[in-house]
Scaffold this motif. Structure first.
Motif, short mmCIF file in Angstrom:
data_model
loop_
_atom_site.label_atom_id
_atom_site.label_comp_id
_atom_site.label_asym_id
_atom_site.label_seq_id
_atom_site.Cartn_x
_atom_site.Cartn_y
_atom_site.Cartn_z
N ASP A 262 0.84 -1.19 0.00
CA ASP A 262 0.00 0.00 0.00
C ASP A 262 0.88 1.25 0.00
O ASP A 262 1.85 1.35 0.75
N LYS A 263 0.51 2.23 -0.87
CA LYS A 263 1.33 3.44 -1.01
C LYS A 263 1.34 4.26 0.27
O LYS A 263 2.37 4.79 0.68
N LYS A 264 0.19 4.38 0.92
CA LYS A 264 0.10 5.16 2.15
C LYS A 264 0.91 4.52 3.26
O LYS A 264 1.64 5.22 3.99
N ASP A 265 0.82 3.20 3.38
CA ASP A 265 1.62 2.52 4.41
C ASP A 265 3.10 2.69 4.15
O ASP A 265 3.89 2.86 5.09
N SER A 266 3.48 2.67 2.88
CA SER A 266 4.89 2.84 2.56
C SER A 266 5.38 4.23 2.94
O SER A 266 6.47 4.40 3.49
N GLN A 267 4.56 5.26 2.67
CA GLN A 267 4.95 6.63 3.03
C GLN A 267 5.03 6.81 4.55
O GLN A 267 5.94 7.46 5.07
N ASP A 268 4.07 6.23 5.25
CA ASP A 268 4.09 6.34 6.72
C ASP A 268 5.34 5.68 7.29
O ASP A 268 5.95 6.20 8.25
N LYS A 269 5.72 4.56 6.72
CA LYS A 269 6.93 3.88 7.20
C LYS A 269 8.17 4.72 6.94
O LYS A 269 9.07 4.80 7.77
N LYS A 270 8.21 5.37 5.77
CA LYS A 270 9.37 6.21 5.47
C LYS A 270 9.44 7.41 6.41
O LYS A 270 10.52 7.75 6.90
N LEU A 271 8.30 8.07 6.66
CA LEU A 271 8.29 9.22 7.57
C LEU A 271 8.67 8.81 8.98
O LEU A 271 9.42 9.54 9.67
N ASP A 272 8.17 7.68 9.42
CA ASP A 272 8.53 7.20 10.75
C ASP A 272 10.02 6.92 10.84
O ASP A 272 10.67 7.23 11.84
N HIS A 273 10.57 6.36 9.76
CA HIS A 273 12.01 6.09 9.75
C HIS A 273 12.82 7.38 9.78
O HIS A 273 13.83 7.49 10.48
N ILE A 274 12.36 8.40 9.04
CA ILE A 274 13.07 9.69 9.02
C ILE A 274 13.02 10.36 10.39
O ILE A 274 14.02 10.92 10.86
N ASN A 275 11.87 10.31 11.04
CA ASN A 275 11.77 10.91 12.37
C ASN A 275 12.70 10.23 13.37
O ASN A 275 13.31 10.89 14.23
N LYS A 276 12.79 8.93 13.27
CA LYS A 276 13.72 8.22 14.15
C LYS A 276 15.16 8.63 13.89
O LYS A 276 15.95 8.80 14.82
N MET A 277 15.53 8.77 12.62
CA MET A 277 16.89 9.17 12.29
C MET A 277 17.17 10.59 12.79
O MET A 277 18.27 10.91 13.23
N ARG A 278 16.17 11.46 12.71
CA ARG A 278 16.37 12.83 13.22
C ARG A 278 16.65 12.84 14.72
O ARG A 278 17.53 13.55 15.20
#
Length: 322
Positions: A262-278
């Motif tokens: 799912d495209k939305k799930d993929s975007q949410d996973k990417k944003l969550d990963h970016i926030n963790k890296m920040r």
């Protein structure tokens, strides 16, 4: 008429049978010749060599007993006085013909080798590695001897198994006695090709196709008794486990191509990963407190300094500067 050496060896054979020595057995390899023997020597009791059984090959010629036989270890022990490459023991009267005496018998040769195992001579040792380990680290030498003893027992067990397979028994038939090899039941058995193929296909780690069925698992599924005996699970639960394992295996080996993410799930996973890296790599910024009312009316202190600096610069005399 037999030669002198042959008659002497016959005498040696009779003496060994009448007066056997502990831990020593020897007999000719062939019935029609006494010039090659195979002997077994056990390690002496209350020594580190106790329990070891070592095979020794002896070859005589027509000059026996004017010269000693050729002696080689078939099961080569780790010992300072035994050559690891040739298996030849370092015994003075076997190496030097001038020391050899005609009174030495076959039993005396084997007894000397048996005593040599527990009493190594470190002077002019042929196995320098064993000699160095014995002198520098006796505990390590002891452990290596223990391993050597265990290995000799395994070799002996394998040779006895081959000897048992070579034995024959005689069955009486109409044509007379027929020799029939003795085989241990369960060790050798005929297997049909279909049974072999089913077993191989069930245990093979590679499959021609991802959805290829396992014949062994199919047999278990079709037979609830086998399934209960091997797994102790109900049939439905067993099928669920098998399906889950198959899906995990296919996703690892071939990738999961059956459904698109799912495209939305993929975007949410990417944003969550970016926030963790920040949070991990970017330093936290401190927010400055809002200025008070008095500071707002007066202004910042540095603004007055700037005004004074501009006014002083405007009042400078250009002629004096030049």
């Amino acid at each position: 008429m037999h030669s002198r050496a042959h008659m002497l060896l016959e005498k040696e054979y009779l003496l060994l049978q009448k007066q056997p020595a502990w831990g020593i057995e020897a007999e000719p390899l062939r019935d029609d010749s006494l010039f090659e023997w195979m002997a077994t020597i056990k390690g002496l009791k209350d020594t580190i060599w106790e329990g070891g059984v070592f095979a020794v090959n002896l070859k005589f010629d027509e000059n026996f007993n004017n010269i000693p036989p050729s002696v080689r270890f078939h099961t080569v022990p780790f010992h300072p006085n035994i050559d690891m490459n040739t298996g030849q023991p370092c015994v003075d009267f076997l190496d030097d013909y001038s020391i050899w005496k005609e009174s030495y018998s076959l039993l005396s040769i084997l007894l000397a080798i048996q005593c040599l195992l527990s009493n190594p001579v470190l002077k002019n040792a042929v196995n320098q590695d064993a000699c160095s380990i014995l002198l520098e680290t006796p505990d390590l030498y002891r452990q290596m001897v223990v391993d050597c003893v265990s290995a000799s027992q395994r070799v002996l067990a394998g040779e006895n198994l081959q000897a048992d397979d070579a034995k024959v028994r005689f069955d009486k038939t109409e044509d007379g006695l027929v020799d029939k090899p003795i085989t241990s039941q369960g060790r050798l058995a005929k297997v049909s090709f279909d049974e072999y193929l089913t077993t191989w296909s069930g245990i093979a780690t590679s499959k021609a196709q991802a959805n290829m069925k396992n014949p062994l698992l199919e047999a278990i599924k079709n037979n609830p008794k086998m399934q209960t005996a091997h797994f102790g699970l109900p049939l439905e639960e067993l099928q669920q486990h098998m399906k889950k394992q198959l899906q995990e295996h296919n996703s690892l080996m071939y990738g999961n191509f059956t459904s698109k993410p799912d495209k939305k799930d993929s975007q949410d996973k990417k944003l969550d990963h970016i926030n963790k890296m920040r949070k991990i790599y970017l330093p936290s910024r401190k927010i400055a407190p809002p200025p008070s009312t008095a500071q707002s009316e007066i202004g910042d202190p540095w603004e007055k300094d700037v005004d004074d600096l501009v006014e002083w610069t405007a009042n400078l005399d250009e002629e004096e500067l030049e």
